[in-house]
Design a protein around this motif. Sequence first.
Motif, PDB file in Angstrom:
ATOM      1  N   UNK A 112       0.819  -1.208   0.008  1.00  0.00           N
ATOM      2  CA  UNK A 112       0.009   0.081   0.127  1.00  0.00           C
ATOM      3  C   UNK A 112       0.866   1.354  -0.224  1.00  0.00           C
ATOM      4  N   UNK A 113       0.244   2.192  -0.592  1.00  0.00           N
ATOM      5  CA  UNK A 113       0.931   3.660  -0.619  1.00  0.00           C
ATOM      6  C   UNK A 113       0.780   4.267   1.103  1.00  0.00           C
ATOM      7  N   UNK A 114       1.990   5.150   1.334  1.00  0.00           N
ATOM      8  CA  UNK A 114       1.821   5.801   2.472  1.00  0.00           C
ATOM      9  C   UNK A 114       0.937   6.997   2.515  1.00  0.00           C
ATOM     10  N   UNK A 115       0.168   7.046   3.775  1.00  0.00           N
ATOM     11  CA  UNK A 115      -0.853   8.268   3.988  1.00  0.00           C
ATOM     12  C   UNK A 115       0.286   9.319   3.962  1.00  0.00           C
ATOM     13  N   UNK A 116       0.775  10.125   3.210  1.00  0.00           N
ATOM     14  CA  UNK A 116       1.592  11.229   3.016  1.00  0.00           C
ATOM     15  C   UNK A 116       0.756  12.368   3.807  1.00  0.00           C
ATOM     16  N   UNK A 117       1.345  13.092   4.961  1.00  0.00           N
ATOM     17  CA  UNK A 117       0.911  14.095   5.600  1.00  0.00           C
ATOM     18  C   UNK A 117       0.155  13.751   6.497  1.00  0.00           C
ATOM     19  N   UNK A 118      -0.112  12.541   6.901  1.00  0.00           N
ATOM     20  CA  UNK A 118      -1.061  12.124   7.767  1.00  0.00           C
ATOM     21  C   UNK A 118      -0.413  11.772   9.072  1.00  0.00           C
ATOM     22  N   UNK A 119      -0.977  11.839  10.392  1.00  0.00           N
ATOM     23  CA  UNK A 119      -0.471  11.436  11.806  1.00  0.00           C
ATOM     24  C   UNK A 119      -1.549  10.673  12.475  1.00  0.00           C
ATOM     25  N   UNK A 120      -1.027  10.042  13.283  1.00  0.00           N
ATOM     26  CA  UNK A 120      -1.891   9.280  14.229  1.00  0.00           C
ATOM     27  C   UNK A 120      -2.792  10.108  15.168  1.00  0.00           C
ATOM     28  N   UNK A 121      -3.977   9.764  15.566  1.00  0.00           N
ATOM     29  CA  UNK A 121      -4.512  10.605  16.693  1.00  0.00           C
ATOM     30  C   UNK A 121      -3.793  10.589  17.856  1.00  0.00           C
ATOM     31  N   UNK A 122      -2.934   9.733  18.307  1.00  0.00           N
ATOM     32  CA  UNK A 122      -2.063   9.702  19.202  1.00  0.00           C
ATOM     33  C   UNK A 122      -0.990  10.888  19.100  1.00  0.00           C
TER      34      UNK A 122
END
Length: 231
Positions: A112-122
């Motif tokens: 899968x492609x990375x979710x660029x620009x996303x960060x976890x809710x943590x």
Amino acid sequence: MNTQWFRHDSATEDANFDKWWDTYGEWFESQDQLYSGESGIQRLHTPDGQLLYSKRQINHFHRSMVHPFGQPTILHELQALQALARLGIRVPKVVFSAARKTETEWQALLITESLDGFRSLEEWYAEPVPAELNQQLLQQLANTVGRMHLGGWEHGRLYPKNIFVKVTGGREKKVEIALLGLAKSCHRLTSYSAAKHDYEQFKQLHKPMPEEDWHAFAAAYRDVMESGYVP
């Protein structure tokens, strides 16, 4: 080699599987020897600089009423990824996925492609965030989870490390939500049965979300579920 194939794309060929199976990167989640088989995730860097994630599994199965003897877990996760994408929920884009049974073992891949620009809710709650953005986050999270449940899908592992957030836009900023960790997702007969386990799990494991934010999310989520409509 006597090989039995299960694939999501009729164009998938043995050579493509071998290419990805023989491509190695650094371990993101180490390959654990589990009761249900081996599973691990590697980061792959393509020549053009793209970051991919490669989930590799050997003899790792998911059992259900539809597949009482089990199917490769990766294929089950692939079905969930495709279903949520059809519902309009942001999930990682699949580059390649297939499973094959060799003479000695089941091998399965999910690239899968990375979710660029996303960060976890943590990570979101680890830094100060403007109040208006945080309020938007809670509403978008309620919309996303509600859309999933109204579509009859249970996430199965709905907790902060599997919820990802991205802020886009200039002066008019917009919060986007993406969901990961769908290996235990399943389709339920009703939205209530899809929601029950997820809601209780998230209620128990919503930290580091403050209690005030949890109650705001819960109220927005109930509104979505009661209306049966997601904006």
